[in-house]
Design an enzyme around this catalytic site. Structure first.
Site, PDB file in Angstrom:
ATOM      1  N   ASP A  25      -2.303  -0.846   4.348  1.00 67.41           N
ATOM      2  CA  ASP A  25      -1.092  -0.350   4.240  1.00 67.41           C
ATOM      3  C   ASP A  25      -0.353   0.467   2.923  1.00 67.41           C
ATOM      4  OD1 ASP A  25       1.364   0.429   5.832  1.00 67.41           O
ATOM      5  OD2 ASP A  25       2.304  -1.737   5.548  1.00 67.41           O
ATOM      6  N   GLY A  26      -1.099   0.469   1.651  1.00 69.08           N
ATOM      7  CA  GLY A  26      -0.661   0.601   0.637  1.00 69.08           C
ATOM      8  C   GLY A  26      -1.110  -0.514  -0.638  1.00 69.08           C
TER       9      GLY A  26
ATOM     10  N   PRO B 202      -4.567  -4.780  -2.640  1.00 66.81           N
ATOM     11  CA  PRO B 202      -4.405  -3.822  -1.275  1.00 66.81           C
ATOM     12  C   PRO B 202      -3.306  -4.580  -0.594  1.00 66.81           C
ATOM     13  CG  PRO B 202      -6.690  -4.479  -1.473  1.00 66.81           C
ATOM     14  CD  PRO B 202      -5.876  -5.416  -2.652  1.00 66.81           C
ATOM     15  N   LYS B 203      -2.434  -3.747  -0.092  1.00 67.16           N
ATOM     16  CA  LYS B 203      -1.283  -4.340   1.133  1.00 67.16           C
ATOM     17  C   LYS B 203      -1.921  -4.167   2.483  1.00 67.16           C
ATOM     18  CE  LYS B 203       3.545  -3.708   2.313  1.00 67.16           C
ATOM     19  NZ  LYS B 203       3.253  -3.874   3.643  1.00 67.16           N
ATOM     20  N   TRP B 204      -2.181  -5.488   2.843  1.00 69.94           N
ATOM     21  CA  TRP B 204      -2.825  -5.847   4.111  1.00 69.94           C
ATOM     22  C   TRP B 204      -1.633  -5.368   5.368  1.00 69.94           C
ATOM     23  CZ3 TRP B 204      -7.684  -6.631   4.386  1.00 69.94           C
ATOM     24  CH2 TRP B 204      -8.375  -6.948   2.863  1.00 69.94           C
TER      25      TRP B 204
END
Length: 366
Positions: free
Chosen positions: A182-183, A33-35
């Site tokens: 965020d992505g 996950p993009k934090w």
């Protein structure tokens, strides 16, 4: 402090790609996950702890509760790459996190208790007396998992989830946004930790919206002889009136000159503008309206040229933060076929709601 990897260190970066990439093209990929928080490198040597930002600036004094947690939960001698975040309920809240960067110690301590931060680790640079920066990511990840195997779902320190399954990565991309993420980030298995290099891949959300152009600010290089547009101020209509939703910027100098000339017929007195009453504010309000000051903008000229809100622009954006675009929007095209009053929030895509606790605990698989 005496560690195998010492500050200052600029963290490894990512370049944007469209869609989940094929792992075979890169010799294998792991997805995370993009934090959406502050990138943070943690340096711990016993009781000594330093937190540094993406730009190597010190963060330690702003997160005293994390210093305590790091001493309790992380290995005695280590250097980790990760993200500092603040969660309110079941979502990450970047604006609340920004409030933590405050010069007053008393306020920092109050916020540390009221809105405590968490730290999620996603890479290992050093452990004990050993540097890991030259080792491939798969080795770094295996060592990180072993070193942080004791961490549970209660935090405030966490180990990020990971998968090699592209279908699972796509599911994360679609669903985790509802928890404020965020992505997705993809990391090549064989890549070493390359400081300040765009070795990783990031897949972020991309959307479009039709917005009203309500003003502009001049570029820092603008002169009376050659005026240049710096940014466009954007709005969306609500029942309460025209809401400031963000800005569009990033133009060539030639385009800046064209735009500022093109918009001159729309210039109007501030008294006749929907945002005219904002001139009375001396400090930034929750909607960060144009012309207001905050500790982030002290000393900057935030005045703007008001425009009659008659032109509609299609912009690209990634995601919302409250009622505003989280990042600068991208100019796409003028929409002469759209009525400004028809541009409201109802056109914006709402992400699927998702519990941040499930992302952190890994209870949803991966």
């Amino acid at each position: 402090m005496d560690l195998p990897v010492m500050p200052p260190v600029r963290p490894m970066l990512a370049k944007s790609v469209k869609g989940i990439p094929d792992p075979d093209r890169f010799g294998g990929l792991s997805f995370e996950p993009k934090w959406d928080g502050f990138r943070c490198l943690v340096f711990r040597d016993g009781d000594e702890v330093e937190l540094t930002s993406r730009n190597t600036k010190p963060l330690t004094r702003y997160f005293p509760e994390l210093v305590t947690a790091i001493k309790e939960q992380l290995p005695e001698r280590c250097v980790l790459d990760g993200e500092v975040f603040v969660a309110v309920g079941d979502r990450l809240q970047f604006e609340v996190l920004q409030d933590r960067i405050h010069p007053a110690k008393s306020r920092v301590e109050m916020l540390a208790e009221k809105t405590p931060a968490g730290f999620v680790a996603f890479d290992l640079l050093a452990l004990g007396d050993d540097s890991y920066v030259d080792r491939p990511f798969v080795e770094r990840r295996a060592a990180l998992e072993e070193a942080l195997a004791h961490l549970g779902a209660d935090g405030p320190c966490y180990l990020t989830r990971i998968t090699t399954d592209t279908a699972e990565a796509q599911r994360w991309f679609e669903h985790f946004e509802g928890a404020g993420l965020d992505g997705v980030v993809a990391k090549p298995h064989s890549a070493p930790y390359a400081e300040n290099a765009r070795t990783m891949l990031k897949i972020k959300h991309s959307r479009t919206a039709d917005v009203v152009v309500a003003g502009y600010r001049e570029h820092k290089n603008s002169t009376p002889e050659r005026p240049l547009l710096g940014s466009l101020l954007l709005g969306l209509h609500t029942e309460e009136g025209l809401q400031h939703v963000g800005v569009a910027a990033s133009f060539t100098d030639a385009r800046r000159a064209e735009l500022i000339e093109e918009l001159q017929p729309l210039v109007c007195p501030i008294e006749e503008h929907p945002w005219g009453h904002w001139a009375e504010f001396l400090t930034a309000n929750p909607d960060r309206v144009p012309g207001t000051q905050s500790r982030w903008s002290q000393g900057k000229d935030l005045s703007f040229t008001p425009l009659r809100p008659e032109r509609v622009l299609e912009v690209g954006y990634e995601h919302m933060e409250g009622r505003r675009f989280r990042h600068t929007a991208q100019f796409k095209r003028w929409r002469t076929d759209r009525d400004p009053e028809s541009c409201g929030y109802e056109q914006l895509e709402e992400p699927v709601s998702y519990d941040l606790g499930e992302v952190l605990s890994g209870s949803a698989g991966g």
